[in-house]
Design an enzyme around this catalytic site. Structure first.
Site, PDB file in Angstrom:
ATOM      1  N   MET A  37     -61.637  95.173  36.255  1.00 51.02           N
ATOM      2  CA  MET A  37     -61.567  94.708  35.099  1.00 51.02           C
ATOM      3  C   MET A  37     -62.182  93.518  34.171  1.00 51.02           C
ATOM      4  O   MET A  37     -62.876  93.711  33.037  1.00 51.02           O
ATOM      5  CB  MET A  37     -60.421  95.358  33.784  1.00 51.02           C
ATOM      6  CG  MET A  37     -58.947  96.892  33.418  1.00 51.02           C
ATOM      7  SD  MET A  37     -58.594  96.207  32.484  1.00 51.02           S
ATOM      8  CE  MET A  37     -57.641  94.716  32.481  1.00 51.02           C
ATOM      9  N   GLY A  43     -60.455  86.378  43.775  1.00 48.17           N
ATOM     10  CA  GLY A  43     -59.567  87.335  43.584  1.00 48.17           C
ATOM     11  C   GLY A  43     -59.836  88.821  44.026  1.00 48.17           C
ATOM     12  O   GLY A  43     -59.627  89.212  44.717  1.00 48.17           O
ATOM     13  N   HIS A  44     -61.024  88.786  43.144  1.00 43.88           N
ATOM     14  CA  HIS A  44     -62.081  89.774  43.168  1.00 43.88           C
ATOM     15  C   HIS A  44     -62.482  89.641  44.069  1.00 43.88           C
ATOM     16  O   HIS A  44     -62.839  90.829  44.723  1.00 43.88           O
ATOM     17  CB  HIS A  44     -62.778  89.860  41.750  1.00 43.88           C
ATOM     18  CG  HIS A  44     -61.454  90.694  40.336  1.00 43.88           C
ATOM     19  ND1 HIS A  44     -61.736  89.503  39.706  1.00 43.88           N
ATOM     20  CD2 HIS A  44     -61.092  91.387  40.507  1.00 43.88           C
ATOM     21  CE1 HIS A  44     -60.984  90.168  38.916  1.00 43.88           C
ATOM     22  NE2 HIS A  44     -60.487  90.798  38.899  1.00 43.88           N
ATOM     23  N   GLY A 154     -55.497  94.520  44.852  1.00 53.83           N
ATOM     24  CA  GLY A 154     -54.510  93.331  45.174  1.00 53.83           C
ATOM     25  C   GLY A 154     -53.180  93.260  45.124  1.00 53.83           C
ATOM     26  O   GLY A 154     -52.103  93.890  44.452  1.00 53.83           O
ATOM     27  N   GLN A 160     -48.482  98.303  40.716  1.00 56.14           N
ATOM     28  CA  GLN A 160     -49.704  99.009  40.614  1.00 56.14           C
ATOM     29  C   GLN A 160     -50.077  99.241  41.634  1.00 56.14           C
ATOM     30  O   GLN A 160     -50.389 100.862  42.306  1.00 56.14           O
ATOM     31  CB  GLN A 160     -50.621  98.082  40.078  1.00 56.14           C
ATOM     32  CG  GLN A 160     -52.246  98.929  40.241  1.00 56.14           C
ATOM     33  CD  GLN A 160     -53.408  97.852  39.860  1.00 56.14           C
ATOM     34  OE1 GLN A 160     -53.592  98.313  38.633  1.00 56.14           O
ATOM     35  NE2 GLN A 160     -54.434  97.431  40.659  1.00 56.14           N
ATOM     36  N   SER A 192     -55.987  84.858  38.132  1.00 55.52           N
ATOM     37  CA  SER A 192     -55.834  86.022  36.805  1.00 55.52           C
ATOM     38  C   SER A 192     -57.444  86.053  35.671  1.00 55.52           C
ATOM     39  O   SER A 192     -57.190  84.261  35.560  1.00 55.52           O
ATOM     40  CB  SER A 192     -54.473  86.046  36.307  1.00 55.52           C
ATOM     41  OG  SER A 192     -55.054  87.119  35.116  1.00 55.52           O
ATOM     42  N   ARG A 194     -56.468  86.477  33.123  1.00 55.10           N
ATOM     43  CA  ARG A 194     -55.988  86.300  31.520  1.00 55.10           C
ATOM     44  C   ARG A 194     -56.078  84.225  31.728  1.00 55.10           C
ATOM     45  O   ARG A 194     -55.491  83.715  30.901  1.00 55.10           O
ATOM     46  CB  ARG A 194     -54.928  86.761  30.975  1.00 55.10           C
ATOM     47  CG  ARG A 194     -54.810  88.278  30.906  1.00 55.10           C
ATOM     48  CD  ARG A 194     -53.389  88.763  30.551  1.00 55.10           C
ATOM     49  NE  ARG A 194     -53.899  90.504  30.233  1.00 55.10           N
ATOM     50  CZ  ARG A 194     -54.240  91.473  30.626  1.00 55.10           C
ATOM     51  NH1 ARG A 194     -54.087  91.335  31.821  1.00 55.10           N
ATOM     52  NH2 ARG A 194     -53.716  92.539  29.531  1.00 55.10           N
TER      53      ARG A 194
HETATM   54  P1  AMP Z   1     -57.637  93.603  37.028  1.00 56.13           P
HETATM   55  O1  AMP Z   1     -59.812  93.096  37.274  1.00 56.13           O
HETATM   56  O2  AMP Z   1     -57.184  92.293  37.356  1.00 56.13           O
HETATM   57  O3  AMP Z   1     -57.795  94.507  36.707  1.00 56.13           O
HETATM   58  O4  AMP Z   1     -57.674  93.470  39.120  1.00 56.13           O
HETATM   59  C1  AMP Z   1     -58.737  93.936  39.017  1.00 56.13           C
HETATM   60  C2  AMP Z   1     -58.074  93.758  41.047  1.00 56.13           C
HETATM   61  O5  AMP Z   1     -57.967  92.680  41.501  1.00 56.13           O
HETATM   62  C3  AMP Z   1     -56.790  94.310  41.215  1.00 56.13           C
HETATM   63  O6  AMP Z   1     -56.283  95.236  42.293  1.00 56.13           O
HETATM   64  C4  AMP Z   1     -55.635  92.922  41.032  1.00 56.13           C
HETATM   65  O7  AMP Z   1     -54.365  93.516  42.138  1.00 56.13           O
HETATM   66  C5  AMP Z   1     -57.048  92.595  41.604  1.00 56.13           C
HETATM   67  N1  AMP Z   1     -56.575  90.878  41.739  1.00 56.13           N
HETATM   68  C6  AMP Z   1     -56.330  90.415  40.857  1.00 56.13           C
HETATM   69  N2  AMP Z   1     -56.297  88.838  40.730  1.00 56.13           N
HETATM   70  C7  AMP Z   1     -56.298  88.517  41.984  1.00 56.13           C
HETATM   71  C8  AMP Z   1     -55.540  87.872  42.735  1.00 56.13           C
HETATM   72  N3  AMP Z   1     -55.380  86.431  41.902  1.00 56.13           N
HETATM   73  N4  AMP Z   1     -55.832  87.310  44.126  1.00 56.13           N
HETATM   74  C9  AMP Z   1     -56.020  89.521  44.546  1.00 56.13           C
HETATM   75  N5  AMP Z   1     -56.281  90.233  44.184  1.00 56.13           N
HETATM   76  C10 AMP Z   1     -56.361  90.335  42.652  1.00 56.13           C
END
Ligand code: AMP
Length: 289
Positions: A37, A43-44, A154, A160, A192, A194
């Protein structure tokens, strides 16, 4: 289609990305998809690196998916930083970004949703009605539009992952799913998008969730096999520190059901979700006994 200096191609429409995919498939290139998103962080980035290991070409999607936000959630205020995100993607070896507008993706959804059984009864599924249905809707669309050979998610969003894994199996999506480990800040807070909502004061408190999970995990590996009281105590500790606890528990790692008695040679999920002010934080650890 718009090409940046580093040869990152940004596709805004389904037709554009489909054309790209068609060409890649004709050239025999395998595709790894990383759905996001946006508001990208380390993380991404780690997902992009995993993706690169599994396929020739990495495609990232950046789309703040309205279908997974509840009416009182943060869809409007969710951080949007497309230009910075594209810069990160281009530096991290992503070749294509699919960044559609809302009405490119949702224009006629009225009659169908994917109903989830069992796997969303607890954890985030219990407190965020419609959340995982919204995620399955977008991931199903992305799988159909991009037809990736692999897709990386992740562990941070473990529930999820398990629900997507179930969809993959039941809907016969020919995609290999990869779960990448949680990336944390130096003090342990799971990264995150957030986290940017946290005030300075809240940011200091926030790693308490991970510390609490670590403490429970240590006690379990030290022999505690009925963790109910331990968890109740830790829940109270979190509340005393200023968190509002949504859930904190140990679950079966496959069916995501709460467990009261832990057995040897099994894998469990220890997971928590808390609010600090209005900010929701989630984290988890896998316990291999
Ligand atoms: P999001 O943009 O929050 O929807 O996350 C996109 C992807 O990044 C999802 O598969 C999440 O699980 C992964 N993700 C988010 N935060 C982390 C993190 N700290 N470490 C690893 N993967 C992450």
């Amino acid at each position: 289609m718009e090409k940046t200096e580093r040869q990152l191609t940004v596709c805004k429409t389904i037709d554009e990305i489909r054309q790209v995919v068609k060409q890649l498939k004709q050239q025999g290139e395998s595709i790894a998809l990383v759905p996001t998103m946006g508001a990208l962080h380390e993380g991404h980035i780690s997902l992009f690196r995993h993706a690169k290991e599994t396929a020739d070409v990495v495609v990232a999607s950046i789309f703040v998916n309205p279908a997974q936000f509840g009416p009182n959630e943060d869809f409007e205020t969710y951080p949007r930083r497309l230009e910075e995100d594209l810069e990160i993607c281009s530096n991290e070896g992503v070749s294509y970004v699919f960044a559609p507008a809302r009405n490119e993706i949702y224009y006629n959804e009225k009659y169908l949703t994917i109903q989830i059984e069992l796997l969303n009864k607890h954890l985030c599924g219990a407190s965020r009605p419609g959340f995982f249905e919204g995620i399955l809707l977008i991931v199903n669309k992305l799988f159909n539009i991009i037809r990736p050979d692999s897709a990386v998610f992740g562990q941070k969003d473990y529930q999820q992952f398990k629900i997507i894994e179930q969809m993959r199996a039941e809907f016969n999506h020919p995609v290999e799913l990869v779960m990448a480990p949680i990336i944390r800040a130096n003090d342990g807070l799971a990264l995150s998008s957030r986290n940017t909502y946290l005030s300075d004061e809240e940011r200091v408190i926030a790693p308490g969730l991970y510390r609490c999970l670590q403490y429970i995990a240590e006690q379990v590996s030290g022999g505690v096999d009925q963790p109910k009281l331990l968890i109740e105590h830790q829940r109270a500790e979190l509340e005393a520190k200023g968190f509002r606890v949504d859930y904190l528990d140990v679950y079966t790692s496959d069916t995501l059901q709460p467990v009261t008695e832990l057995k040897k040679n099994r894998r469990y999920l220890l997971a928590g979700a808390v609010y600090l002010g209005d900010t929701r934080l989630i984290d988890n650890l896998l316990l291999d006994l």
